[in-house]
Each structure stands twice: as C-alpha cells, then as structure tokens.
Design a protein around this motif. Sequence first.
Motif, PDB file in Angstrom:
ATOM      1  N   VAL A 114      44.730  39.299  30.234  1.00 15.13           N
ATOM      2  CA  VAL A 114      44.435  39.636  31.628  1.00 15.13           C
ATOM      3  C   VAL A 114      43.320  40.671  31.616  1.00 15.13           C
ATOM      4  O   VAL A 114      43.455  41.746  31.018  1.00 15.13           O
ATOM      5  N   GLU A 116      40.649  43.053  33.818  1.00 14.05           N
ATOM      6  CA  GLU A 116      40.300  43.703  35.076  1.00 14.05           C
ATOM      7  C   GLU A 116      39.083  44.577  34.841  1.00 14.05           C
ATOM      8  O   GLU A 116      39.101  45.452  33.963  1.00 14.05           O
ATOM      9  N   LYS A 159      41.619  45.417  45.378  1.00 17.37           N
ATOM     10  CA  LYS A 159      41.992  45.241  43.971  1.00 17.37           C
ATOM     11  C   LYS A 159      40.742  45.119  43.108  1.00 17.37           C
ATOM     12  O   LYS A 159      39.712  44.631  43.572  1.00 17.37           O
ATOM     13  N   LYS A 162      39.309  40.713  38.708  1.00 15.20           N
ATOM     14  CA  LYS A 162      40.343  40.266  37.781  1.00 15.20           C
ATOM     15  C   LYS A 162      40.125  38.810  37.415  1.00 15.20           C
ATOM     16  O   LYS A 162      39.902  37.971  38.296  1.00 15.20           O
TER      17      LYS A 162
END
Length: 473
Positions: A114, A116, A159, A162
């Motif tokens: 993952v 970001e 956010k 990502k």
Amino acid sequence: MTSLPKQFRNLLKQIDLFSIPVPVLTNDAKSQYSSSYSGLISILASVLSIAYFAYVISEWANGNIPPTITTNQSAQAYSEQDLDDNFIQFKLNDPTNHDPFKRKNNIITPLLFVVENFKIVTAPTPLFSDENKPFTIGLKEGTLVVNNLNNKTDGQQYKPYKNYLLIFIECLEQYLDDDSNCASQEEIDQYMSGYHGFLSIIMQLEQYNYRQDQIEYITKQAYQALSPAYIQYTQITIQQKEIDLDDGLLFENKVTHKLINDFYIINQSIDNQYIQNIASSFSTQKFQLNAIFAYQISIDNLQISERIIKPKLSAVLAYIGSIVQVIFLLKYLAIFINNQQFKEEMQTEILQMYYPKLKNVKVKRNFFGKITSTNQSNEDNQNQIFIKQYEDHLNLAFKKIRLINIIYEISRIELLMEKHFGIQKICECNQLGNEFQFSDHDKKNESPRASMLSVGNQSPQPKDDIFRLFNKS
C-alpha cells in the motif's frame, strides 16, 4: 356506403370529427355538414391515436424511450474510489496445470504494497490462491485516491495520494505467513524454465442500465505473457465515471452514481534491479526481490462525466402529440370527401327542385366522383349525351347556391312583383302578417287558423298556419 343501415350511417355522421362549415343551413338545420365516410375516417384516426398513445406510454413505463445523454471528460484534482473485494483478479492460464500461487509448496508469491504519497505504509501482504479458485489471486477491498491539490485543502480534510504496488516474486520464506511454505528451489527453477501461458488481468467494471434503472457489472480482461526471462512493469490505471441522473417525472430529481468505467494498461520491460529499487525507494527498508511482474494500480485523474435526463411526462406527451398530428393528416382526406359529397348533394337537390322527375334517375360515379353511367338509356350514345347534359345542369345548380346568385334571384322576384302589382302595393306588403293565435286546451288537436289580409281584400283562411308552408322537410 348506401348499403349500410340508415341508423348506422347517422351514427357515423354524429361522430364525424371533420365536419365542414357551410355558409347556409343544411337540410337537417345544422351549420356543419357531416358524412358517414368522414365518420369512418374519424374512427380510424381516433383508434390509431389511442393505440399509439398506449404504446408510447407503455414504452416509457418500461424504460425503452432513450434518455438525453451528455458526456464530457474533465480532470479531477481530488477523487476517491472505494473498491470491493476481488475487484481486480489475476488468473494464470497454465497448460501444465500447475498452480504456482497455492499456499503449500508456493512457487510465485504476489506481494501487495500500500503506497501513500509514494511511500509504502504497510508491510507487504502475500496473496495466495485457494481450492475454490485455483490459479487466481485477487485484491482485497480498499480505496484508491488521487490528490493533486498541492496541500491546498481550503479548510477541508483530504486523504493523501494512494495506490497499490503488486509485485510477483519467486517464493521467499521471509515474505510468507505462518500457514504457507515455499517449494524446493529445484522445483522453482524447473517451473521458471518452462512455458506457462498467459496471465489474465480481470476487472469488474460498472455501467448504468437506464432501462432497468440499476447498476450492472461487466467483466473486462487483458492478457500478458508469463515469461520469467523478461520482467515487466505494468501500470494499471482505473478510469472513473460520474453519472448525474435526473429521473424526475415532472420536475428535476438528481441522483449521482460514481462507477468504475474502464481500465487501461501500460507495459514496460525492465530488469530485476529496477523493481527492487522501486520498492526500496518507497520505503526505508531494503527489499531483496527476485521479481517476475510488477503492477502499479491507481486511478486516473481524468474522469468521464455523464448527465442523463430521463424522458419526462411533458416530453412524452409532446412526442405523442407530434405523431398524432401526423395521424390526423387523415382529416384533410375527410374534409375533401365532405366537401365533394356536400357539393354533390346540394347540386342534385337543386336540380330535382326544377326537374322532379330526375328523382328517378340513378347515377353511378367512380372513385373520383365522375359520372360513369345512369339508368336512363341502354344505348351508349344516348347515355353519354344524357350524362353530359346532366353534368352541365349540375354545374349550373351549384352556381345557384352561391350567395350572389341567391341575392340576384330575390332581386328578380322583387322586380317582377313591382311590375305586376306596383311599388305601392309592395310597400303595403311590408305591413302584412298573420295574427299569432294560440290553440286552447279543448282545441289542441285542431290546426290554428289565421287571418291573412291582402291589399284591399280579405283572402280565405287556410286550413293550416301559413308559417308552416314552403318549408322543406
């Protein structure tokens, strides 16, 4: 039409929608002339209009009338996309029927990172196939974010950027979980040296079905050759579609749907060291990876925007009205028939006033109203002569119902009366009239008698009211 019962012909006349106005009263004291032919056309036009109305309303209710759709593409500075479980899957079509992704004796291990803001934020997660779906691995549910706001949040919380990094590597024990193990190195080397077909990229896309008013799911696949000798870096970019739906019956009622519309891939051949450098640059940890494939999964900042306006009741009724107007072009045919039939009846009736014996003449006409034969003579020559003379008199009869000719004949009568009686007596006639008498209760069955005065003389009293005379029934 004359073969139809008289009551039925009268009914057709009553429902005639295309009666023509006439400047004088017709025989039945109506200001419009109707015909049974036009009545039939009225029934046909009405039935067609009602049937088409029912058809269009049915199509509208079933969603078969296409809506108005406007599509454009726009760049989004910020966007999110929630992903369902197994939203993207990788399936190996291996002719050797050897599953390299299984937990036990694993040969190829897909590692999910993952990322970001270009930083790996979690430890790599190994993915395995299972007995229900051999040769297939799928990503778990998650969220993809594109954020190009450059920290300009305007007081709102956004956010960070990502995406996911998926790397297929030769199995290493250090990346497995407790319930899995690697195959022997000899088995791994033997598998890597063979031919193993294609790796399918399968993604579940969404589309809006305006007929059913629901979101439908479709599957799209892309294929890549599985060749460990050539390492590939692939960017999988997901395209979004935002649908602004107006499904109001009369007024606007907006509903918004955000869908996964499509995906496209970009391939690039690289070496194994480059994959390790990517993973290491995104993290403070150094990775030792014998990579085969690397996939970067993200969403595109270019978004398809679609506005769908479902047909409203007013638009459907307007559409029906325009087609019904076309159907009612039949009215011009009906009006033409009424005009021709009215002219024919008036000509014949005036001619028969002058020549009562012509009531016994039966005339046959063709479709265009032309006289073809009569019952006057069996000889062709004589019949044609009679038809020509009859048609000439009909034309003269039609001229007699023109207003100028009616006034002209009344004027001739006035001049004739003046010649025979003198202007004084004609003026005195303006004062003449009958006494309007009521019949009492005892003599209600007797005809009323009236006194009629002539100029200087008293004429005998008629048996009936003079007002009732000289009226054509």
